[in-house]
Design an enzyme around this catalytic site. Structure first.
Site, short mmCIF file in Angstrom:
data_model
loop_
_atom_site.label_atom_id
_atom_site.label_comp_id
_atom_site.label_asym_id
_atom_site.label_seq_id
_atom_site.Cartn_x
_atom_site.Cartn_y
_atom_site.Cartn_z
N CYS A 68 48.53 3.85 -22.40
CA CYS A 68 48.07 3.47 -21.06
C CYS A 68 48.43 4.51 -20.01
O CYS A 68 47.69 4.69 -19.04
CB CYS A 68 48.57 2.09 -20.68
SG CYS A 68 50.36 1.89 -20.70
N HIS A 95 52.87 -1.81 -18.31
CA HIS A 95 51.52 -1.27 -18.50
C HIS A 95 51.14 -0.44 -17.27
O HIS A 95 51.36 -0.87 -16.13
CB HIS A 95 50.54 -2.44 -18.70
CG HIS A 95 49.13 -2.03 -18.90
ND1 HIS A 95 48.72 -1.25 -19.97
CD2 HIS A 95 48.01 -2.30 -18.19
CE1 HIS A 95 47.41 -1.07 -19.89
NE2 HIS A 95 46.96 -1.69 -18.82
#
Length: 188
Positions: free
Chosen positions: A24, A125
Site C-alpha cells: 500500500c 494502511h
C-alpha cells in the site's frame, strides 16, 4: 479536437493502482504522483539505504511482502525533490492551504479479512488523496476505482472524518519550496 454540441466532456483519466500484497505504501506513492514511479524493488532498495547494516530491516515486513513504514515514503519523495510534511491534527483543517499541496498520504487503521471472513484486527494502511482536473479523489488501493471527494470542502470533510476516528496520520506531499516557506499552512 472540439466536442459535438451537447456532448458531455470525458471524465479525467485518474491513475489508480489496486492493492497487491502489502504494497500500500508503493501504491499510495504512485497514486499521489499519478504515475508508476515506484515498485516493490525500488522500495526495498530504499529500505536497504535506510538501514544498510541491518539483518532484519525495520522499515518493511520480515516476510518480504512490503508493509513499508513512513521513512520509506519520506525518502522516496525526497529522491524526487519533494517533501512529506506531517499535519498536526490539533490544527483546524481550515488552515490547510490545499492549493499548495500536491497530494496527501494518510496512514489509517484498516480491518483485516481472510476472504469473506472479517477478523477483529486492524492493520495500518497507506491511502493517497489527490486533485485531478479540479476534483479531489480518494485513491485508496483497496477501492475498485478512484472515489471522487469533490472540491476542497469535500476533501476537508473526508480528512475531518478520518482524523475523528483517531489513529490517523496525515502527510502533505509538497515541493521543497513549499516545505521551506511553510506555505502549506494558511496564515489568514
Amino acid at each position: 479536437m472540439s466536442q459535438a454540441p451537447g456532448a458531455q466532456p470525458s471524465p479525467p483519466t485518474v491513475y489508480h493502482e489496486r492493492q497487491r500484497l502489502e504494497l500500500c505504501a508503493v501504491h499510495a506513492l504512485n497514486n499521489v504522483l499519478q504515475q508508476q514511479l515506484f515498485s516493490q524493488e525500488a522500495a526495498d532498495e530504499i529500505c536497504k539505504r535506510l538501514a544498510p547494516d541491518s539483518r532484519l530491516n525495520p522499515h518493511r515486513s520480515l516476510l518480504g511482502t512490503g508493509n513499508y513504514d513512513v521513512n520509506v515514503i519520506m525518502a522516496a519523495l525526497q529522491g524526487l525533490g519533494l517533501a512529506a510534511v506531517w499535519w498536526d491534527r490539533r490544527r483546524p483543517l481550515s488552515q490547510l492551504a490545499l492549493p499548495q499541496v500536491l497530494g496527501l498520504i494518510l496512514n489509517l487503521p484498516s480491518p483485516v479479512s481472510l476472504g469473506l471472513l472479517s477478523l477483529p484486527l486492524r492493520r495500518r494502511h497507506w491511502v493517497a488523496l489527490r486533485q485531478v482536473d479540479g476534483v479531489y479523489y480518494n485513491l485508496d488501493s483497496k477501492l475498485r476505482a478512484p472515489e471522487a471527494l469533490g472540491d476542497e470542502d469535500g476533501v476537508r470533510a473526508f480528512l475531518a472524518a478520518a482524523l475523528a476516528q483517531g489513529l490517523c496520520e496525515v502527510l502533505l506531499v509538497v515541493t521543497k519550496e513549499v516545505e521551506e516557506k511553510g506555505s502549506w499552512l494558511r496564515t489568514d
